[in-house]
Design an enzyme around this catalytic site. Sequence first.
Site, PDB file in Angstrom:
ATOM      1  N   LYS A  57      18.179  52.440  54.475  1.00 49.41           N
ATOM      2  CA  LYS A  57      17.424  52.615  53.220  1.00 49.41           C
ATOM      3  C   LYS A  57      15.974  52.927  53.571  1.00 49.41           C
ATOM      4  O   LYS A  57      15.405  52.351  54.507  1.00 49.41           O
ATOM      5  CB  LYS A  57      17.522  51.327  52.399  1.00 49.41           C
ATOM      6  CG  LYS A  57      16.888  51.410  51.016  1.00 49.41           C
ATOM      7  CD  LYS A  57      17.097  50.088  50.273  1.00 49.41           C
ATOM      8  CE  LYS A  57      16.450  50.095  48.896  1.00 49.41           C
ATOM      9  NZ  LYS A  57      16.562  48.768  48.236  1.00 49.41           N
ATOM     10  N   SER A 132      18.475  49.227  43.613  1.00 52.14           N
ATOM     11  CA  SER A 132      17.709  50.338  44.111  1.00 52.14           C
ATOM     12  C   SER A 132      18.339  51.071  45.295  1.00 52.14           C
ATOM     13  O   SER A 132      18.042  52.233  45.546  1.00 52.14           O
ATOM     14  CB  SER A 132      16.312  49.859  44.513  1.00 52.14           C
ATOM     15  OG  SER A 132      16.381  48.911  45.550  1.00 52.14           O
ATOM     16  N   SER A 156      19.747  44.714  44.687  1.00 48.17           N
ATOM     17  CA  SER A 156      19.753  46.109  45.156  1.00 48.17           C
ATOM     18  C   SER A 156      20.739  46.448  46.258  1.00 48.17           C
ATOM     19  O   SER A 156      20.874  47.623  46.614  1.00 48.17           O
ATOM     20  CB  SER A 156      18.358  46.508  45.602  1.00 48.17           C
ATOM     21  OG  SER A 156      17.570  46.788  44.478  1.00 48.17           O
TER      22      SER A 156
HETATM   23  N1  GLN Z   1      16.895  46.032  39.847  1.00 49.35           N
HETATM   24  C1  GLN Z   1      16.010  44.985  40.253  1.00 49.35           C
HETATM   25  C2  GLN Z   1      14.584  45.426  40.075  1.00 49.35           C
HETATM   26  O1  GLN Z   1      14.393  46.439  39.510  1.00 49.35           O
HETATM   27  C3  GLN Z   1      16.291  44.582  41.669  1.00 49.35           C
HETATM   28  C4  GLN Z   1      15.781  45.556  42.651  1.00 49.35           C
HETATM   29  C5  GLN Z   1      15.979  45.108  44.062  1.00 49.35           C
HETATM   30  O2  GLN Z   1      16.782  44.229  44.357  1.00 49.35           O
HETATM   31  N2  GLN Z   1      15.185  45.678  44.939  1.00 49.35           N
HETATM   32  O3  GLN Z   1      13.672  44.776  40.466  1.00 49.35           O
END
Ligand code: GLN
Length: 463
Positions: A57, A132, A156
């Site tokens: 990532k 994400s 994410s």
């Molecule tokens: N969807 C969550 C956010 O927008 C989690 C994102 C993540 O785990 N990086 O913060």
Amino acid sequence: MIDALRLTAEEAKKLLDAREISGAELFAAYAERDDDLHAFLYRCDDPGGDGIPIALKDVIGTKGVPTTAGSKILESYLPVYDATVAANCKRHGLRLLGKTNTDEFAMGSSTENSAFGPSRNPWDPARVPGGSGGGSAAAVSGGLAPWALGSDTGGSIKQPSALCGNVGLRPTYGTVSRFGVVAFASSLDQVGPVAKNVRDCAYLYSIIAGRDANDTTTVEVPEVELPTAQDLKGMRIGVPTEMNEADGIEPGVSAAVRKAIELAESLGAEVGECSLPRSVDYGVACYYLVAPAEASSNLARYDGARYGLRSDGDDFREMVMATRHDGLGDEPKRRIMIGTYALSSGYYDAYYGKAQRVRTMIRREHAEVFEKFDLIVSPTSPTVAFAIGEKAGNPLAMYLNDLLTIPSCMAGLPGLNIPCGLSEGLPVGLQLIGPQFAENTLFRAGHALEQALGFDVVPERLR
Ligand code: GLN
């Protein structure tokens, strides 16, 4: 021939060890596939070596290889050192295929917040791969990488794995180094594996986990056991009512999860109901104070003086303002504002202080449940993959997609997603959550269930 869609990392390793394929052939089998999913932000030339290819990532710092975190502000940034997890991969001979797409600074649930455009779901390219870490998940189920690393702050790794039909682990907080990983919310961020099956997931976790002198929140971890068990005899599995009956869980998701729970029982697990009422009620609200507060502080470093983009301004202050105006997208800006507000004097106790106390309550509520159960289960995401654009204009709808992944993240606990069936032709993810450092239990249960479920991880349209 190498079947990039099906080959597991374990099988790849066997072929490499037996010299039935070369490292270069294996790398090419992935690198030569067309990335029409936009899973990658950057694809590497073959770095050589004798190991299995991997995708990382794009929040994971890689020396001399672009690391943008999905943001324009880091578009030109080339790290001068490797993140510890990237160095660990190198030490194991893993060959870097490239850097995968992510919502900007990992803020999002769909990759639509990436400054470089969304990734697509290999099961249905009109839909999101989750976020994400949607790029890593799309790469693994789209046959562009045998496995990948993601990062998880509030879901994410688990949520994109669910939406793309992968196995994904968010490890216990403190088991995997964050050194060199672009920081979002430091008390929550954890790097973890995305794979085609539980054994690969466990193996990749063993490569990245452990104490790192450069990240003082890391600890020694129990030795990782590659799971072999086919049954769940003696395993006590809790089913939190609120997480399995929450509003907004699609009927098809509920049905697949219920079937998996029945299967667990038939494999010998002792299944019982439990309750996490406050964690589910307050988890998302609490997260959206703690995470933005930490983000507002972490993102202060992107000032045009130190990293990446610099816009023109008449003096230093004007330069910083112009850089942040031009370089940051709407979601990071929204979070910086929420976080700065929550931390500002006069509001600190009412918002940030209160959220910290709620977080402690969530941790305790989970600890109580784990006095009676070895692990708990629920859907990972209330819905299957949604259409690109469906929630993009509505931050609250997007935030609520994390309803079921956030509580255990707030509690620092490990969570494993395994695919448990299809609804409307799209993968449904089952979330297994354990107490701290219970990764081996999750792998054991996940593996046994995976064998019994027989889910085909290759997207139907690509078979
Ligand atoms: N969807 C969550 C956010 O927008 C989690 C994102 C993540 O785990 N990086 O913060």
